[in-house]
Design an enzyme around this catalytic site. Structure first.
Site, short mmCIF file in Angstrom:
data_model
loop_
_atom_site.label_atom_id
_atom_site.label_comp_id
_atom_site.label_asym_id
_atom_site.label_seq_id
_atom_site.Cartn_x
_atom_site.Cartn_y
_atom_site.Cartn_z
CE LYS A 1 -0.99 -4.96 3.57
NZ LYS A 1 -0.97 -6.31 3.25
CB SER B 1 -1.03 0.03 1.31
OG SER B 1 -1.18 1.36 1.68
CE1 TYR C 1 -3.69 -2.84 5.66
CE2 TYR C 1 -3.12 -0.30 5.18
CZ TYR C 1 -3.39 -1.65 4.76
OH TYR C 1 -3.57 -1.86 3.40
N1 UFG Z 1 -12.84 10.68 4.04
C1 UFG Z 1 -13.89 11.73 4.68
N2 UFG Z 1 -15.05 11.04 4.95
C2 UFG Z 1 -15.47 10.02 5.13
C3 UFG Z 1 -14.32 8.93 4.77
C4 UFG Z 1 -13.07 9.58 4.37
O1 UFG Z 1 -13.71 12.99 4.38
O2 UFG Z 1 -16.47 9.58 5.70
C5 UFG Z 1 -11.69 11.39 3.33
C6 UFG Z 1 -10.40 10.89 4.21
O3 UFG Z 1 -10.25 11.93 5.31
C7 UFG Z 1 -9.54 10.81 3.19
C8 UFG Z 1 -10.24 10.49 1.98
O4 UFG Z 1 -11.54 10.85 2.41
O5 UFG Z 1 -8.87 12.30 3.06
C9 UFG Z 1 -9.89 8.95 1.42
O6 UFG Z 1 -10.22 8.23 2.87
P1 UFG Z 1 -10.34 6.65 2.81
O7 UFG Z 1 -10.61 6.33 3.96
O8 UFG Z 1 -11.22 6.26 1.73
O9 UFG Z 1 -8.88 6.12 2.15
P2 UFG Z 1 -7.34 6.58 3.04
O10 UFG Z 1 -6.67 7.16 2.10
O11 UFG Z 1 -7.54 7.17 4.53
O12 UFG Z 1 -6.70 4.84 3.23
C10 UFG Z 1 -6.85 4.07 2.15
C11 UFG Z 1 -6.91 2.69 2.52
C12 UFG Z 1 -5.75 2.06 3.28
C13 UFG Z 1 -4.40 2.42 2.85
C14 UFG Z 1 -4.62 4.04 2.61
C15 UFG Z 1 -3.17 4.46 2.04
O13 UFG Z 1 -8.28 2.47 2.94
O14 UFG Z 1 -6.00 0.66 3.24
O15 UFG Z 1 -5.52 4.44 1.61
O16 UFG Z 1 -3.09 5.95 1.83
F1 UFG Z 1 -3.65 2.14 3.77
#
Ligand code: UFG
Length: 356
Positions: free
Chosen positions: A164, A135, A160
């Site tokens: 990785k 990731s 997590y």
């Molecule tokens: N977000 C919101 N509201 C929500 C959910 C998410 O504003 O209800 C925002 C988060 O703050 C972030 C963006 O949307 O800025 C993306 O969030 P995600 O949770 O969809 O994805 P992440 O980038 O946090 O995480 C993903 C994967 C992980 C991985 C990571 C690596 O879920 O497994 O990318 O950056 F590790």
């Protein structure tokens, strides 16, 4: 890259976590490319429906072992029944960032143990070609954007993420010890969307943690409104920026990686890393607007506080994957969101509507 000439021989590939979100899409692409995927999954985070969905797309139900890949005896059983497995794609892992902060033992135990058992299994059975599911979280907070594979692995934002990083170091150490393995670690950015057929897609259990399933569930009226986690970051519109990649494109990257591994004549152990992203970042607000455009719905949302552990901005430099794997993302953001939305709308008909 042209998927392997050998694909007519139906090479068997073991896919741990093959009933999961990325796993199931990869199983489909493997079958379409002429491989024979063999799934190992304990169904702890996947729905049995997935196998039917896969069957609807590829025309047969893939061989599936309902077992935990941490159990070497179980894996031995698979080896007895299939002595012709040529490669391994190792997805099986827990993946919830927030949960990993609360339950580090669960994450270290599962994610590290499984790497060890599948590697022992490969060594015992002469399987050299391994694709490891990594990731972009391994980069932590990158200094430079877009982030390339040459960037140092900084402190991970969550247990997590650390599992990785350790996974990659583990394979690296096995290579240094001259264990006969040829590993490609794919560093995924943010997978979204669903197979264009809408037969398989993401099936989050309970309240989604990730942005796109939360958006589609809000669009479908299952959630009242989306909370945008922070709009005071130093990004163009103040909300976090990510590199969202269509899950079928991501699945295709595994075919390209396997093709490279399987056609490599050298016997020297090695590991290579590839970013799997589009190279383009989108903010949370841009994703909301793109979803509104493809769905024709207005998406209720509010701005809330920042979410702990969020990196303000990350997107890939995917040029190495293009150069060395001949792979690049084909779908654009609107296609990816439209497939996610089509899938969400199919769930009631499939009796898969998830609440919680
Ligand atoms: N977000 C919101 N509201 C929500 C959910 C998410 O504003 O209800 C925002 C988060 O703050 C972030 C963006 O949307 O800025 C993306 O969030 P995600 O949770 O969809 O994805 P992440 O980038 O946090 O995480 C993903 C994967 C992980 C991985 C990571 C690596 O879920 O497994 O990318 O950056 F590790």
């Amino acid at each position: 890259m042209e998927p392997l000439k050998v694909h007519k021989q139906k090479l068997k590939i073991l896919v741990t976590g093959g009933a999961g979100y990325i796993g199931s899409h990869t199983v489909v692409e493997l079958a379409k490319a002429g491989f024979e995927p063999v799934i190992v999954d304990d169904f702890s985070n996947s729905h049995p429906y997935v196998l039917q969905g896969i069957e609807k797309i590829i025309g047969y139900e893939p061989i599936t072992y309902h077992m935990n890949c941490r159990n070497l005896d179980d894996l031995d059983q698979i080896a007895k029944e299939h002595d012709d497995i040529k490669g391994l794609v190792h997805f099986a892992a827990y993946k919830l960032v927030g949960e990993s902060v609360k339950e580090p033992i669960k994450y270290y135990e599962n994610n590290l143990d499984s790497n060890i058992s599948v590697t022992k299994f490969c060594l015992k059975n002469g399987i050299r070609s391994v694709v490891f599911s990594s990731s972009c979280t391994v980069y932590g907070l990158p200094d430079k954007l877009p982030v390339s594979e040459a960037a140092p692995l900084k402190e991970a934002e969550s247990p997590y993420g650390r599992t990785k990083q350790i996974g990659e170091y583990f394979f690296e150490d096995c290579i240094k010890a001259l264990h006969p393995l040829n590993v490609i670690s794919l560093r995924y950015f943010n997978p979204i969307g669903a197979d264009p057929s809408s037969e398989i897609g993401e099936l989050p259990i309970g309240i989604p943690n990730n942005l796109v399933p939360y958006i589609t569930q809000t669009g479908a009226g299952l959630r009242e409104l989306l909370t945008v986690f922070g709009d005071d970051y130093s990004t163009p519109d103040g909300t976090c920026v990510r590199d969202y990649i269509h899950v079928s494109d991501l699945a295709q990257a595994h075919i390209a990686a396997l093709s490279k591994l399987l056609s490599d004549q050298s016997t020297e152990p090695k590991i290579e890393y590839f970013n799997i992203g589009t190279g383009r970042g989108y903010s949370v607000l841009e994703i909301i607007r793109a979803f509104e455009k493809v769905s024709g719905k207005s998406l209720p949302h509010v701005i809330g506080p920042r979410r702990k552990g969020d990196v303000p901005m990350i997107y890939a430099d995917p040029s190495k994957a293009l150069k060395d794997l001949g792979w690049r993302a084909e779908y654009n953001i609107e296609e990816a969101l439209s497939h996610a939305w089509k899938w969400e709308q199919r769930l009631p008909e499939l009796n898969l509507k998830q609440t919680g």
